[in-house]
Design a protein around this motif. Structure first.
Motif, mmCIF file in Angstrom:
data_model
loop_
_atom_site.group_PDB
_atom_site.id
_atom_site.type_symbol
_atom_site.label_atom_id
_atom_site.label_comp_id
_atom_site.label_asym_id
_atom_site.label_seq_id
_atom_site.Cartn_x
_atom_site.Cartn_y
_atom_site.Cartn_z
ATOM 1 N N UNK A 1 52.202 10.544 -6.885
ATOM 2 C CA UNK A 1 50.284 10.270 -6.889
ATOM 3 C C UNK A 1 50.307 9.140 -6.065
ATOM 4 N N UNK A 2 51.176 9.311 -4.442
ATOM 5 C CA UNK A 2 50.446 8.238 -3.975
ATOM 6 C C UNK A 2 49.072 8.188 -3.343
ATOM 7 N N UNK A 3 48.084 7.199 -3.487
ATOM 8 C CA UNK A 3 46.373 7.225 -3.148
ATOM 9 C C UNK A 3 46.417 6.466 -1.637
ATOM 10 N N UNK A 4 45.716 7.718 -0.390
ATOM 11 C CA UNK A 4 45.543 7.492 0.144
ATOM 12 C C UNK A 4 44.208 6.487 0.653
ATOM 13 N N UNK A 5 43.449 5.663 -0.467
ATOM 14 C CA UNK A 5 43.001 4.990 0.014
ATOM 15 C C UNK A 5 41.903 5.960 0.805
ATOM 16 N N UNK A 6 41.380 7.148 0.738
ATOM 17 C CA UNK A 6 40.095 8.008 1.689
ATOM 18 C C UNK A 6 38.925 7.653 1.361
ATOM 19 N N UNK A 7 38.516 7.198 0.204
ATOM 20 C CA UNK A 7 37.167 7.307 0.198
ATOM 21 C C UNK A 7 36.132 7.122 1.664
ATOM 22 N N UNK B 1 33.671 9.300 8.408
ATOM 23 C CA UNK B 1 33.944 10.299 9.414
ATOM 24 C C UNK B 1 31.882 11.065 9.159
ATOM 25 N N UNK B 2 32.300 10.656 7.642
ATOM 26 C CA UNK B 2 30.350 11.565 8.020
ATOM 27 C C UNK B 2 29.399 10.736 8.601
ATOM 28 N N UNK C 1 37.272 6.764 5.076
ATOM 29 C CA UNK C 1 37.331 7.019 5.594
ATOM 30 C C UNK C 1 36.766 8.597 5.854
ATOM 31 N N UNK C 2 36.417 8.796 4.379
ATOM 32 C CA UNK C 2 35.688 10.098 5.062
ATOM 33 C C UNK C 2 33.472 9.536 5.033
#
Lengths: 305, 305, 305, 305, 305, 305
Positions: D11-17, D23-24, D19-20
């Motif tokens: 259940x690793x969370x990559x904290x992508x919010x 990138x947008x 980053x996404x």
């Protein structure tokens, strides 16, 4: 350089030495695909599927081949597909022949020649097989109120696949490669749940609806315009044994079903009996005696408690 | 540069010229996927399987998608999977529509628009379909003493696969793409031996155990909490023909099975009859008349000779 | 860089926002493969098929492995194949154990150790399993008049595949991985139409002909030299419920079939009854009471209207 | 149902919010493959490789197609291969044209027609291209003392691959699809280390030995029977800029190499100069001025310290 | 049934008839892989890559084979991998021999025997080749300050791949299959940009850093502990021709590089000269005369304008 | 059941026993990927390519991902792609760390945590890396007169691929996984012929044209807006050794190239020198001393004999 590694389980030892020894010992009595000390290569299920797909594409190029074919391209496609397919088939025929008693000890040259002759005869049979298959598809269209187009019958009916495989397998059987014919029949069985022995003789305009569980035995003979539903068995009643108690193989022991017979779901018809032309056999019927033309056989009543 | 060469058979000639000619002649009468001189592309079985796999993954991401999904990633997965899947589906819908009489001559723009509208409606149905499927899995868990976990039911029960395909196929049928629905049903049939016509109406909490040989016809209607065993047929008794002798398609001719009915293995129920709520139909029973609610129907006795 | 693009459908919007929300809501009540907040990885159907293929190749190297093996190479092949296969299996066992109540909360180390012990015991069982499978193939050769070679039986008989899977699945079941055993059984079911619960006990020299629709239940016990035909059910008559109405799982509820029994197509035998040694059960028979050794049971007569 | 799962990392969370989001934001300024709000599909590197492989197989069927072809089958193969290949190519041409200024806003119908006309012209050029390639292979056979057979030159010489790709790419360039031509050139560059701009004009009997590092610029013109070794550059000396300082594209800025010139490894020849017929340019030479026919240019001496 | 359909372009006609005719005409003069009217099968680039991968895995099982190997399993893996690989190799050797003048007309039996003898000798050479490769990897570890582990050198250094392929190709060349050796060399060239003729003789502890553009000619001889950098050429100065003007093949025409020589990037060394032991050749040097042991050769100075 | 059988060579014995023994003996001294008796898994080249492809797709979704993405779908795609990719990357980071001295003996938990922290930091760097890559593509558009669109630069320029890999590899290097960084650099080298050490520091707006043979060393530092052509070397002049004669690793030994420098094809620049801002280094120049800003260095003249 190998990218399909299993997840490594570190340094687990499985204590395989004694297992490998035991398996070797066990193999000694069953080396049955060796003959005179050399292995006979088995036909390949995968390649035979490619052969059937190739033949299907050559017979019905826009349905089973490529939809973009047109007047200019279609004969190139058919020609090239047949060549590739027949080159594949001849090798499978060669392998299968080696398992026939009369070729077990044949020299390689004679075997190759025979395989080529058989393959060439198979190719020559294709236009006739196509005509039969067209009659089968038309029978489905006429016989199933749920069918709405020929394309649907060719793509979505397991009966279509089963008959396609059978007509090709029957041709191979007739030409003297029963092993390969049997393998084709088993592929169709696995895909459709319909089990037709390749030696069974089946007339044109044949239709099987739903089909799961249908079994048609080795010596069965079906006439024109026969229609079967799921789980129909055309089987043997008993197996004759010879004086020594061994099975006598190949004797007629399955039903003869004459023209225009309909057999409903779950009916079981056993033995070398004749179902007369135009008869209807009801669902779940158990039939072990011949019935005259025009018969209408149905099951005993149920009781509601 | 082609690495999948067949084993070359040297310079064998197959004498294909006349065969190719004969096949060309044979094709002339059956160019049925052409319309006004142009080919209609057929839906693809492989792509439709990808579509069903994609929808399954979106509905049950950790069972049929990727087990490593977590709170952070699951909605990205569902969103991306749905997009890819719906983009694939819309093309298959477009192809299938071309085989429906009302779209055979439609212009490309109108056809594309219709395909998109259908696909969008399909997407909107997914949460409702998921709820039905959850009820089905729970029915299996409750109804099979051999079931030990929901995961087992989702991975190891052919009935689960059959119902999953059916609920999606039924939705496509209802939205006006019967050809595609039929193709999905046939894929499920091949995978499971269970043959459910996509037009059949089936209530929630539906459970099929074992399943091989089950056939459910086009106009069958099943209520809530119905349970079937292998080889049950819900079929038609006879096919009405019109004045000219042609089959009348689409009329109600399969059974109505009310809520909470259990039908045991091998039972055959035929015609537009009603099996009343709460009834139990015994194994191998042959039933062609309606039975009231609460009936308990079983087969005649055997004799031991 | 991705070469498997779907055909782009331009800028179609599918209005997925609310659908994704609804699916998320729907998932909340069914997160059943999570335990204490972490996902349990599911066993993989594809990997399990590779495991069965690997074991088959190790047991019968020239039939199911590589035909070119000889005295020099065969043991290297068997050893390497077993290693790769057992490394794959141990991971699947580990995953499956996590779904067994006693291992749901086990620590990783203990789980891994248990998985290794089970896999090692499985490996040690292989020579015994091979001997049983040889007896099964010989039974087919002896029992089917249509069979012409051992190779044909190993390649073309669905019964062979079903029994191969069953003997391996039964071993896994006995060693304490019922989930994995069930998954193997379901793969065999999908390939052959034969549904044998992995817990069923089956003696040597077992032969199933045709096979589609055969169902053998969880607590069934079959003796030596039993022969079955297609669509035979060895099922449960009723499911015992406990005081609270919940199903009681695991109690003996399927038939005992003694040595040398033949059961013909479509027979349905239900409940914890005993079919005495040497009996013959006719096609389509419905049997719910024990019969003594040497019985010959057949169906009631049909009527021809 | 997806068998290519990454190893789950729990259940690793990559904290992508964030980053996404970033990138947008970053994408907004670079949406350059959209035009008038719709995406232009890019040509596919993979499909273009299939096209080159298909054309190669049609041109040299037994070397690059299938070795088992014979008099009966070869024209079917060539015809079918060309059809499949041209059907693939026309779609790539269509996509590439959309990136040419004059077609950016073309209607779909006009674009498709243009793509077909180009593809048809490409097909018509193939016999001429084959003749050139045959002259190239013969030049290699004549020019390399290490070459022992034509088959070796066709299978093992990177120069052969580079010239094959170039002659096809040059044809596409000349027919008005520079983007696709450039993509083909880059594939050849990646496979061989030889970088020939598709616009470069190269006469017959061309031979590149070893080849790694060869660069031939956009406006280079090579005569008949030119021979190059590895790391030869035929480049531009400087890039003309217009009044505003922007690069002027397309002006002649690369060398003209006349007939029968040999250029040894590592030579660098820059600018719109002419290397006269029959000249030899030594290894590692740096040349920026024209040399008359029959010149023999070599490098300054080294010193041994 | 074919799932890899090109996007159909409707009913486009490509006017292929005359093109196919022209290609047939063009082929008549170049049917060079036929001999006495039968095609000689070409060795397969893909299979040869599999062979090199297989040999690599057998030589370095944990680096290039499977990391999970342990004391129990490693010899099974090596044995099985060698068997599969040698069975593949012997077929490629057989095909390649057919292109050697002395075997063009050999009978099939003699050819097969020769191929087996060569393959067996190749297998026997493997332990010696492994020792050389170990010395090469150690030389890289010692010679590159950027190298941090043996694993890095084995996985990330193109020089390692190039030397691995060369040592195998050189062995094949020495055993009399120059065509196959050349094909292996070309694969390495494409993967690494390093072009070593398989006939070149190279001593142990050889190291190439970076490597792109390195060319080592057919008759070059390199001693022990030689180190090369990118773009080094060890080439021929001129090609001797015989009285009739044809190239004389196979005469010594490339440099001899004695032990412990270092040659820096871009140096070009041409002709049958000797670079004495322990010499250092500077970057970009152009050398066409022998230099004594211990020489230190560097390039002329640049000027800064 | 294995369909990829090699062509069987009958019963050839390869006499492998002594070879396998010799290989085992040879392995004993080189078991370098074992540590404390257990194997360290190597990172996978294939998976790392998937990771780079996944990151590329997340950074430039319509160029390297799927062209059909739109406002609704693009963030789902980016999110899902990043998740899958980071899950893959973290496993490769974990494996690579095991080869770093400080983690050779780390416990599994600590190693996994470190791998996650590194992967998370890598993810957080992506928006910054994207901005750099956009500047690089714009530099190519501005610097190459042959470039006609951004799409062409992204699809057809090896320099674009090399820089993309480098910027990702450099990030991994900086975060403490040099082994993985080196593997990524070697993949790019194999694809493009451009060899950039991952430790090299390179400013924005970097452009490499043609590129084959470019080498940029470990401690090189490049400023903003640097432009390189093929075969440029930024290398070390000599390797410092310590008192014991062993190489001293990691000391600055490669050039510093300041902003706005152009270096033409084949130039070799060696040692820790500085190329001043705005300088132009001519083709084939050999430079081992610093040059001030604004220098214009070119090669000595050739002579024409």
């Amino acid at each position: 350089m190998n990218s399909e590694l299993p997840t490594p389980s570190g340094s687990v030892h499985w204590h395989l030495g004694p297992i490998i020894d035991a398996l070797r010992t066990s193999r000694e009595s069953t080396h049955n695909i060796r003959h005179h000390g050399r292995v006979r290569e088995l036909p390949s299920r995968e390649v035979l599927m490619q052969v059937v797909n190739g033949v299907s594409a050559a017979l019905f190029p826009t349905h089973y081949g490529r939809p973009d074919l047109n007047d200019e391209s279609i004969d190139y496609f058919v020609g090239d597909t047949l060549h590739v397919t027949l080159d594949r088939l001849v090798e499978q025929v060669r392998r299968a022949l080696r398992f026939s008693p009369q070729f077990t000890d044949a020299d390689e040259g004679g075997l190759a020649e025979r395989a080529q002759a058989i393959t060439r005869a198979f190719a020559a049979s294709l236009p006739g097989i196509r005509a039969l298959l067209v009659s089968d598809v038309q029978a489905a269209m006429a016989g199933d109120p749920a069918a709405s187009s020929v394309a649907e019958i060719m793509l979505c009916y397991p009966g279509t696949i089963a008959i396609l495989y059978h007509r090709l397998a029957h041709c191979l059987h007739r030409l003297g490669v029963p092993f390969l014919a049997r393998l084709a029949a088993d592929i169709a069985h696995s895909l459709t749940g319909i089990d037709i022995h390749p030696a069974a003789t089946i007339g044109g305009s044949f239709f099987i609806d739903h089909g799961t569980g249908v079994v048609i035995g080795e010596t069965a003979v079906l006439g024109e315009r026969v229609r079967l539903y799921q789980a129909v068995t055309l089987g043997a009643k008993r197996f004759p044994v010879d004086a020594s108690g061994a099975l006598v193989k190949g004797t007629p022991r399955h039903p003869i079903v004459e023209d225009d017979v309909v057999i409903y779901a779950g009916a079981t018809i056993l033995g070398r009996i004749t179902v007369g032309a135009g008869s209807t056999i009801g669902g779940n019927v158990w039939l072990t005696q011949s019935v005259p033309p025009g018969s209408n056989v149905s099951q005993a009543q149920m009781r509601n408690t």
